[in-house]
Design a protein around this motif. Structure first.
Motif, mmCIF file in Angstrom:
data_model
loop_
_atom_site.group_PDB
_atom_site.id
_atom_site.type_symbol
_atom_site.label_atom_id
_atom_site.label_comp_id
_atom_site.label_asym_id
_atom_site.label_seq_id
_atom_site.Cartn_x
_atom_site.Cartn_y
_atom_site.Cartn_z
ATOM 1 N N ASN A 107 0.843 -1.187 0.000
ATOM 2 C CA ASN A 107 0.000 0.000 0.000
ATOM 3 C C ASN A 107 0.879 1.237 0.000
ATOM 4 O O ASN A 107 1.728 1.396 0.888
ATOM 5 C CB ASN A 107 -0.916 0.039 1.235
ATOM 6 N N ASP A 128 -5.845 5.110 2.297
ATOM 7 C CA ASP A 128 -4.792 4.125 2.050
ATOM 8 C C ASP A 128 -4.265 3.579 3.372
ATOM 9 O O ASP A 128 -3.949 2.392 3.485
ATOM 10 C CB ASP A 128 -3.642 4.753 1.256
ATOM 11 N N GLU A 139 -6.774 1.059 4.570
ATOM 12 C CA GLU A 139 -6.694 -0.194 3.813
ATOM 13 C C GLU A 139 -5.484 -1.015 4.238
ATOM 14 O O GLU A 139 -5.561 -2.247 4.368
ATOM 15 C CB GLU A 139 -6.620 0.121 2.315
ATOM 16 N N ARG A 161 -6.222 -2.763 7.487
ATOM 17 C CA ARG A 161 -7.100 -3.924 7.288
ATOM 18 C C ARG A 161 -6.308 -5.116 6.768
ATOM 19 O O ARG A 161 -6.467 -6.245 7.240
ATOM 20 C CB ARG A 161 -8.217 -3.570 6.306
#
Length: 259
Positions: free
Chosen positions: A219, A226, A229, A232
């Protein structure tokens, strides 16, 4: 092998997360992005961490001081953010052998070790971890063409009309030859000294640059979403950072990220 980490950017797109700190100090899953970078580079065998700082640099220096997990840290200062090739020249005097380069705004769970292993082969002048992205996202990155041997033949920085959807991911290995190329780079249309232009100069001089296809994920922490994400993925999808050759080392593609 030494490791260079570029962490001088302002992270303006990450606001409000970067209003009081540099981008590298934004926390992802409970620790700064730079800590993720340092941990991976040390796992890959980094003998020294060379950190290029700029915006709110003292926050980084105060946090890490002169070492991380027993590995010494040297800081260099990019006084103006004029591009990645410009940032690279701040570490030139400290490098005399092959080295790793990581952009300090990326979170990786991928086969970084394959790139280091390729650099250690005699024929390699440089090796890049590369990723195939959707065509409509390619213009955000340094876009590469490759030949049938998995070698990079051309790099274009953030093109309006990408020649491929293979992009540089922000992890590289180089010989010191990259510094001579960085000295020769002229400002781009964006007014920056682009690492992609330095790479093209290496290619023009006959150097071989291998593209290693990414196995795993990364990422680029450019926007707050971002960061979300990446958190996660780190919590739900762990993949060994040094995944080795089951990925199929040496497939070609290419990319770059960073602000």
């Amino acid at each position: 092998m030494d490791a260079v980490i570029l962490a001088a950017g302002k992270g303006s797109r990450l606001r409000p997360l970067t209003e009081d700190k540099p981008k590298g100090m934004v926390e992802v899953d409970g620790k700064p992005i730079l800590t993720h970078c340092f941990e991976q580079l040390i796992e890959l065998g980094a003998d020294e961490l060379l950190v290029v700082v700029g915006y709110k640099k003292q926050a980084i220096i105060n946090h890490y001081e002169d070492s991380f997990d027993g590995v010494p840290i040297t800081y260099t200062h990019q006084r103006e953010q004029k591009g990645l090739a410009h940032a690279m020249l701040t570490v030139e005097e400290h490098i005399d052998d092959d080295f790793m380069l990581m952009l300090g705004d990326n979170i990786f769970e991928a086969n970084l070790r394959d790139v280091v292993n390729r650099q250690q082969e005699e024929r390699a002048d440089a090796a890049f971890l590369v990723e195939e992205v959707p065509w409509d996202e390619a213009s955000r990155y340094g876009v590469c063409d490759t030949n049938k041997y998995g070698e990079i033949t051309n790099v274009v920085e953030k093109p309006d009309d990408p020649p491929s959807n293979l992009v540089m991911t922000g992890f590289y290995t180089f010989t010191p030859a990259i510094f001579h190329a960085c000295h020769l780079v002229q400002p781009s249309d964006r007014g920056e000294y682009e690492i992609s232009d330095a790479v093209d100069l290496l290619l023009d001089s006959g150097r071989t640059i291998d593209a290693i296809r990414m196995n795993g994920w990364r990422n680029d922490i450019g926007y707050p979403e971002d960061r979300d994400e990446a958190e996660r993925r780190l919590r739900d999808e762990p993949i060994a950072a040094d995944a080795d050759s089951e990925s199929g080392e040496g497939d070609a593609s290419a990319a770059q990220s960073g602000e």
